[in-house]
Write an enzyme that holds these catalytic residues in place. Structure first.
Site, mmCIF file in Angstrom:
data_model
loop_
_atom_site.group_PDB
_atom_site.id
_atom_site.type_symbol
_atom_site.label_atom_id
_atom_site.label_comp_id
_atom_site.label_asym_id
_atom_site.label_seq_id
_atom_site.Cartn_x
_atom_site.Cartn_y
_atom_site.Cartn_z
ATOM 1 N N HIS A 64 7.099 2.490 -0.078
ATOM 2 C CA HIS A 64 6.503 4.138 0.773
ATOM 3 C C HIS A 64 7.520 4.401 1.749
ATOM 4 O O HIS A 64 7.929 5.460 1.958
ATOM 5 C CB HIS A 64 5.018 3.715 1.080
ATOM 6 C CG HIS A 64 4.259 3.186 -0.152
ATOM 7 N ND1 HIS A 64 4.128 3.678 -1.144
ATOM 8 C CD2 HIS A 64 3.063 2.433 0.044
ATOM 9 C CE1 HIS A 64 3.412 3.137 -1.928
ATOM 10 N NE2 HIS A 64 2.574 2.380 -1.074
ATOM 11 N N ASP B 146 5.127 5.789 -7.074
ATOM 12 C CA ASP B 146 5.074 5.592 -5.705
ATOM 13 C C ASP B 146 4.056 6.465 -5.010
ATOM 14 O O ASP B 146 4.551 7.727 -4.940
ATOM 15 C CB ASP B 146 6.303 5.414 -4.809
ATOM 16 C CG ASP B 146 6.277 5.369 -3.379
ATOM 17 O OD1 ASP B 146 5.370 5.623 -2.843
ATOM 18 O OD2 ASP B 146 7.307 4.294 -3.012
ATOM 19 N N HIS B 147 2.883 6.039 -4.818
ATOM 20 C CA HIS B 147 1.755 7.103 -4.697
ATOM 21 C C HIS B 147 2.096 7.974 -3.331
ATOM 22 O O HIS B 147 1.563 9.153 -3.155
ATOM 23 C CB HIS B 147 0.434 6.717 -4.722
ATOM 24 C CG HIS B 147 -0.052 5.830 -3.257
ATOM 25 N ND1 HIS B 147 0.408 4.714 -2.862
ATOM 26 C CD2 HIS B 147 -0.829 6.412 -2.390
ATOM 27 C CE1 HIS B 147 -0.245 4.268 -1.873
ATOM 28 N NE2 HIS B 147 -1.046 5.170 -1.401
HETATM 29 C C1 BG6 Z 1 -0.621 0.669 -1.295
HETATM 30 C C2 BG6 Z 1 -0.484 -0.868 -0.851
HETATM 31 O O1 BG6 Z 1 0.706 0.627 -2.120
HETATM 32 O O2 BG6 Z 1 -0.783 1.399 -0.330
HETATM 33 C C3 BG6 Z 1 -1.523 -0.839 0.063
HETATM 34 O O3 BG6 Z 1 -0.457 -1.805 -1.730
HETATM 35 C C4 BG6 Z 1 -1.906 0.037 1.295
HETATM 36 O O4 BG6 Z 1 -1.690 -2.320 0.853
HETATM 37 C C5 BG6 Z 1 -1.898 1.278 0.584
HETATM 38 O O5 BG6 Z 1 -3.094 -0.189 1.714
HETATM 39 C C6 BG6 Z 1 -1.767 2.339 1.642
HETATM 40 O O6 BG6 Z 1 -1.677 3.528 0.898
HETATM 41 P P1 BG6 Z 1 -2.541 4.745 1.775
HETATM 42 O O7 BG6 Z 1 -2.301 6.112 0.814
HETATM 43 O O8 BG6 Z 1 -4.178 4.324 1.975
HETATM 44 O O9 BG6 Z 1 -1.828 4.903 2.972
#
Ligand code: BG6
Length: 498
Positions: free
Chosen positions: A242, A179-180
């Site tokens: 997230h 989960d980045h």
């Molecule tokens: C991803 C989603 O996990 O997170 C995307 O699949 C979204 O739809 C993205 O745009 C948002 O990540 P960040 O790091 O740009 O806020």
């Protein structure tokens, strides 16, 4: 970065090497780690995908997107990359991979960690996992790791099934569910803020906190991901993972150590304590919207239904707002309002902790004109930092109070540029540290919390998805969701945290 603890020799095999994620995030993250000296001397990347390409054209394709500043560093990095054109469903792919790995390992004369990164559509994951499992490519439990990207299933049942497949072939310690958001510096800092300071923890509960808001707003639409997104929607794409993970860090009990299992135990406790939403009350706890055409910075942007690969009459939500309660002593009666959406006015992710009003007001009403309760805003991105709002006496002969902000910004406090989330996470995988990755029970508990909403939305009885203009803050129903409780959303102010 201080490259003192480099991981052991590693080979990273990326399934889905031609995909967006690989060239936008994974390879740039690996390149940054490499140029900062974090990667071991023995390090290789094997890209695997369907498209017919040779090593050179694959590397050229990556370079085009990365635009490295230093040619020598790039060349040194690029010579470690190879490409295999093959079908993940085909046994030959895995025999080929086994041969390539064996060749690399015999050339190095060491047994490296083998990381298999599945950056592939959900429909292909089970196949890849089964084949990796049956071909014994991961039999060394200590050295073979498998990284699974979200979406991890599309509901509780499919997540359980995927977990069963994974745990059939792999030990839990080998599985890294990514989960980045957990790799973001500011998200990790929630733990430091809460547990490295004695100041906040005593007031971090229902006695002092009125409610919590978590917003993850994006300006972009679905871009070229309509095919994926149309079958997914905002709740599955952002909230189930997230937003809930960030909520867990805000709401968790103090861990007794920084051990990965301990941190994960405490986060899963929060998920288990989320009050199930009664099916007949979903409309009071969750709303959904879909962007219609609108204007963003003077530019007309199309409606979601006009985006490529989106079904003409699609009712997939591009905005979701949810109210949750955590049923334990600490959070009794404190609502957590979560919202996310695409085509909102700004890109901003933040958590705001709204405190209760002071129990007794000693100031005359004339003094408290624009008085506001205390709040702490954790700016996850952009303008990374933390802002504490409190009342101050305005200078002057009369007593008049005004809210003022005390700010910490990463930019001012630290010289280092924070690493990208994927740099942190990839390094952790290579080092075998799973603190920031999700365990089976975490993923399933997060789906369980979302199931009443998903089921209600899939039935005919629930209100339809409400349209909102691109460039607005979502549908009116989202305002109603929070206004019904006598509260309002805090609008992120980008460019000046506050
Ligand atoms: C991803 C989603 O996990 O997170 C995307 O699949 C979204 O739809 C993205 O745009 C948002 O990540 P960040 O790091 O740009 O806020």
């Amino acid at each position: 970065m201080d490259p003192t603890a480099r991981p052991d020799p590693s080979v990273i095999t990326i399934f889905g090497a031609g995909g967006d994620l690989t060239w936008r995030k994974l390879v740039p993250a690996l390149y940054n780690l490499f140029s900062d000296g974090w990667l071991p001397e023995h390090f290789a990347i094997i890209g695997v995908d369907l498209r017919e390409l040779d090593d050179d054209s694959y590397v050229a394709h990556l370079k085009e997107h990365l635009e490295p500043a230093d040619e020598n560093t790039w060349n040194d990095f690029a010579r470690r990359i190879s490409y295999m054109a093959t079908d993940f469903g085909d046994d030959a792919a895995y025999t080929g991979l086994a041969e390539t790995l064996a060749a690399i390992e015999s050339e190095w004369g060491v047994e490296p960690s083998r990381v298999f990164y599945l950056a592939i559509p959900p429909t292909l994951i089970e196949t890849a996992v089964e084949k990796l499992g049956t071909t014994q490519l991961c039999r060394d439990v200590a050295r073979a790791r498998i990284v699974v990207e979200k979406p991890f299933g599309r509901d509780l049942e499919s997540a359980r099934e995927l977990n069963r497949t994974l745990t059939n072939f792999f030990d839990e310690s080998q599985i890294y569910r990514i989960d980045h958001y957990l790799g973001k510096e500011t998200v990790q800092n929630i733990l430091a803020f809460r547990f490295a300071n004695a100041l906040f923890e005593p007031i971090w509960d229902q006695r002092y906190i009125d409610h919590v808001q978590i917003t993850m707003a994006e300006r972009v639409g679905v871009e070229h991901r309509g095919g994926y997104y149309d079958g997914t929607g905002a709740l599955r794409d952002m909230v189930q993972n997230h937003l809930l993970q960030v909520m867990c860090l805000v709401a968790m009990e103090p861990p007794v150590s920084f051990e990965d299992e301990e941190i994960r135990n405490k986060t899963v406790d929060v998920l288990h304590a989320i009050r199930p939403i009664p099916p007949e009350e979903v409309a009071h706890f969750a709303v959904r919207g879909q962007y219609a055409a609108g204007w963003l910075e003077g530019e007309r942007v199309p409606a979601y239904r006009e985006e490529p690969d989106v079904a003409a009459g699609s009712d997939t939500e591009t905005f979701a707002a949810v109210k949750l309660f955590v049923d334990n002593w600490r959070w009794h009666g404190v609502p957590f309002y979560l919202r996310t959406g695409k085509r909102l006015p700004v890109k901003a992710s933040e958590v705001s902790i709204h405190f209760r009003t002071a129990p007794h007001q000693i100031f005359p009403s004339a003094a408290v004109g624009d008085w506001q309760p205390n709040r702490i805003v954790l700016h996850i991105q952009p303008d990374e930092g933390i802002v504490l709002r409190f009342q101050a006496k305005r200078p002057g002969l009369k007593v008049r109070l005004s809210p003022v902000d005390m700010r910490f910004t990463y930019r001012e406090a630290f010289e280092d540029v924070p690493p990208e989330a994927y740099e942190t996470l990839l390094l952790d995988v290579m080092q075998g540290d799973s603190t920031l990755f999700k365990r089976t029970d975490q993923v399933e508990a997060a789906w369980a919390a979302m199931m009443p909403i998903l089921e209600a939305w899939a039935s005919d009885t629930n209100p339809e998805v409400s349209p909102y203009s691109a460039g607005s803050w979502g549908p009116d129903t989202a305002e109603v969701l929070i206004a019904r409780d006598g509260r309002s959303w805090l609008t992120p102010s980008v460019g000046q945290p506050g």
